[in-house]
Enzyme design. Sequence first.
Site, mmCIF file in Angstrom:
data_model
loop_
_atom_site.group_PDB
_atom_site.id
_atom_site.type_symbol
_atom_site.label_atom_id
_atom_site.label_comp_id
_atom_site.label_asym_id
_atom_site.label_seq_id
_atom_site.Cartn_x
_atom_site.Cartn_y
_atom_site.Cartn_z
ATOM 1 N N ALA A 55 -31.671 -6.166 19.245
ATOM 2 C CA ALA A 55 -30.275 -5.733 19.287
ATOM 3 C C ALA A 55 -29.858 -5.361 17.874
ATOM 4 C CB ALA A 55 -29.403 -6.858 19.840
ATOM 5 N N GLU A 56 -30.403 -4.248 17.374
ATOM 6 C CA GLU A 56 -30.192 -3.917 15.958
ATOM 7 C C GLU A 56 -28.723 -3.762 15.600
ATOM 8 O OE1 GLU A 56 -32.550 -2.487 17.817
ATOM 9 O OE2 GLU A 56 -34.447 -2.834 16.794
ATOM 10 N N PHE A 86 -35.466 3.076 13.671
ATOM 11 C CA PHE A 86 -34.530 2.352 14.539
ATOM 12 C C PHE A 86 -33.082 2.470 14.046
ATOM 13 C CE2 PHE A 86 -38.104 -0.892 15.757
ATOM 14 C CZ PHE A 86 -38.868 0.155 16.261
ATOM 15 N N ILE A 87 -32.897 3.161 12.936
ATOM 16 C CA ILE A 87 -31.545 3.455 12.472
ATOM 17 C C ILE A 87 -30.728 4.114 13.592
ATOM 18 C CG2 ILE A 87 -32.283 5.700 11.518
ATOM 19 C CD1 ILE A 87 -29.464 3.507 10.150
ATOM 20 N N PHE A 140 -38.430 -0.937 11.791
ATOM 21 C CA PHE A 140 -38.870 0.410 11.384
ATOM 22 C C PHE A 140 -37.634 1.259 11.126
ATOM 23 C CE2 PHE A 140 -42.424 -1.266 13.807
ATOM 24 C CZ PHE A 140 -43.508 -0.946 13.003
ATOM 25 N N HIS A 195 -41.907 5.866 14.524
ATOM 26 C CA HIS A 195 -42.209 4.678 13.712
ATOM 27 C C HIS A 195 -42.782 5.039 12.345
ATOM 28 C CE1 HIS A 195 -41.885 2.784 17.641
ATOM 29 N NE2 HIS A 195 -41.952 1.586 17.089
#
Lengths: 329, 347
Positions: B79-80, B106-107, B103, B149
Site C-alpha cells: 500500500a505505497e 511504483f511511484i 522499485f 521495475h
Amino acid sequence: MATTTVRGTIAKQKLIWMYETMVLIRRFEEQARREQDSGRLRGTHSAIGQEAVPVGICAHLRDDDFVLGNHRSHHHCIAKGVDVNEMMAELLGKVTGTNRGKGGTMHIADMNKGMLGANGVVGSNIPVATGVGLSARVRKTDQVSVVFFGDGAAQQGSLHESLNLAAIWKLPVLFVCENNRYAESTPFEYSVAGGSVANRAAGYGIPGVTVDGQSVLDMYEVGGEAVRRARAGEGPTLIEAQTYRYFGHYGADNPLGYRTKEEQEFYMAKDCIARMRKHLVENKFATEAELSGIDKKCTDAIVAATKFGVDSPFPKLDELTTDVYIKYP
Amino acid sequence: MTTATKPQQATRRLTYVQAMNEVLAQEMERDPTVIVMGEDVAGGAGRKQFDEAWGGPFKLTQGLYKKFGPERVRDTPIAEAGFIGAGVGAAATGLRPVVDLMFVGFIGVCADQIFNNAAKMHYMFGGKVKLPLTIFTATGAGVGSAAQHSETLYALFAHIPGLKCVAPSNPYNAKGLMAAAIRDDDPVIVFNHKLLMGGVGGGQHVPKEPYTIPIGKANVAREGTDVTLVGISYTTYNCLQAADELARQGYSAEVIDLLSVSPMDDEAILNSVRKTKKIVIVDEDYPRCSVASDISALVAEEAFDVLDAPPKRLMAPHASVPYSPVLEDLFIPSKEKIVEAALGVLQ
C-alpha cells in the site's frame, strides 16, 4: 445514537464553547463569501452547514492532538483553535497569515494548535493522518490524530489503504467522513456502492458509526468514544457524519443546478446552530440574551479579523523562493 | 574529496548493500526517532520464528528487525500511498522515517503523497513544518526486470521543488549520502541502482565510523583535462571504465560523479567544463526533459563561450526498458558507447 445520559454530563462551559465555535465558524465563512464577492479573495469552499462535525469532535481534543483537513477546512481549523485573524490574513494572501500567505484557503496549517493542514487533493491527507497516529504510537504518547474528509474522498483508494494500516497497527486515528451528500456536484447515492461509508469499517474489523452531523451533541458523543478508544490504544474508528453543504462546492457556484430547493430546505431546517441554540435555551444553559451576546462577540471577532487581514502587508517578494527547502545546500 | 582514490586501503571492504545496511543500523542507533518501514523490510512480520526472513529483496534492511524490534522496523502491507503518506505524517510530527519504495516505478501508485504532500508541505505551510523523511528506492536496468521495475526516473523527482534527490555510485558514498539523507530535515529520495546493489564495482573501503557526504555536492571521481564525463549512480561506474579506455587512447577524461540530482551542483559541472571545454553527460534515464538535458542547457547557457564542441547527452532511448537481454544491453549507456561519444566530441 445519542443518549440523554451522556448529554446530561456535558459541562455548561463545554456546551457554550461548542455553540460559540459554531457561530464563529459561520460568521467567518459568511465574511469569506463577502470577501469573495468583493474580489479581495479569489474563492473558497464554504463549510456553512457543516460546523457541528469538527466542533463536536474537537471538543475532546488537546492542542497537542492533530487534525488534518481537506479543501473545505475553515471549520476544522477554527474548531481546533486556529486564530481567525491569521486565517483571514491567509485567505487574503498576507504575510501575517497562518502560512505567511503561501498556502491560502486550501492549506491552512498551525502546528502550535495541532492543525496539520488543510489539503487541496481529495483523499490525500488520509494516509498522512495515519502516519501521525503512527508517530504518536512510536513516541509513546497518547496523542490522537483526526482526519476529516468528504464523501467524495471516501471513494479514493487512500482511505482503504489507511483504514487497513491503522487497523492492523491499532493506531490512534479518527477517520471522519463528512458526508455532505455531494462530491462537487456528484450525488452520494450515485457514487457510493452499498449506500454507506461507515459500514465499510466492518471489513477492517473496526467500529464504524453513522451519526447526525447536524447535531453537535451527537457528534460530541460519538467523538468522545472514538477519542477515548484512540487514547486507550484500542485503535481507529470510522465515523460517517451525515451533514449538508448549504452553498455550492466552490466560490459562487449555484447548487440548484444539481439539487432541488426542497432538498436544501429539508436539511437547512435541521441547522446545527439553530438546534444547539434551542437546546441551550430549553435546558436553561443560557438565555436568548446571553446567546445573542455570544453571537455579537463572534461578529465582532470576524470584523476585527477582517480588519487585521486587510491592514496586514503582503509577503516580501523574495519569499517566492524561500521555504522550498529548510536547508538549501 | 575524491572517493576514487580511497578504495585500495582495503582495511574494511564492504559491498554497497553492506554499506547501506550499516548506515541504517548506525542511524537507528544514533537517533531513536528513526524508524524504517516498507514492504518486506523485515519479512515474515509477526511470525517469531521467521523474524529474519528476508530483509527486503536487496537485503538492505536485513538484521534491523532483530536489533530494533517491531515498533521501529515495520513491514507494511502492499500500500505505497498508504505507508509513504504515513511516512509524511510521521515526519511532520516528530519521527525521522526511512521508507522503502521497493522499485522506483511504483511511484505510479504513490506520487500524490510524494509530490503533493512531502515536497510541498514545508513551502505551502510557510515554513512552519519540517519533513525529515527519507525514501529509498531501487532503480536501473540490467537484470532482466523489464519496463516497470528497471527505470531510474530521476527527472520526475528532480522536477519537483522541495524534494532532494541523491544517487550514490559506490559503497562509500552510499553510506555517506544515506546518513546525510536521514539527518536532513527535508524529504530526500535515495536512488539505489540495482546493479550496484548486485555487486557491480565490487567492495570498497568504507570507514566504520558514521560520516555524511553533503547533499547538493558533486564529486570529482577522476581528474582529467581533455573532456568532462558526467555520471549519475551506475553510469559513473561506466564513465570511470570509459576514462580508463580513453587514457589508453591518449585522452585525459575528468569524471564528475553527480551524486545529488537535486539540488544539483552546477558549479562543479561548470568548473570542469571550463577546464576541459567538452562534456558528455551520461544518464540512464529517459532522454526527454531529463537531468542530462538540464545539464546540457546549463552548460550551453553558462559556459557556451568556452565550449569546443556542443554538449553531448548519452542516454537511454525514448523507449520503455525492454526484457530481452540483447535489447536491454542496448538500452543502457555502456562503457563502449561512452568512449565513442567522448571520441566524438574530442575529435
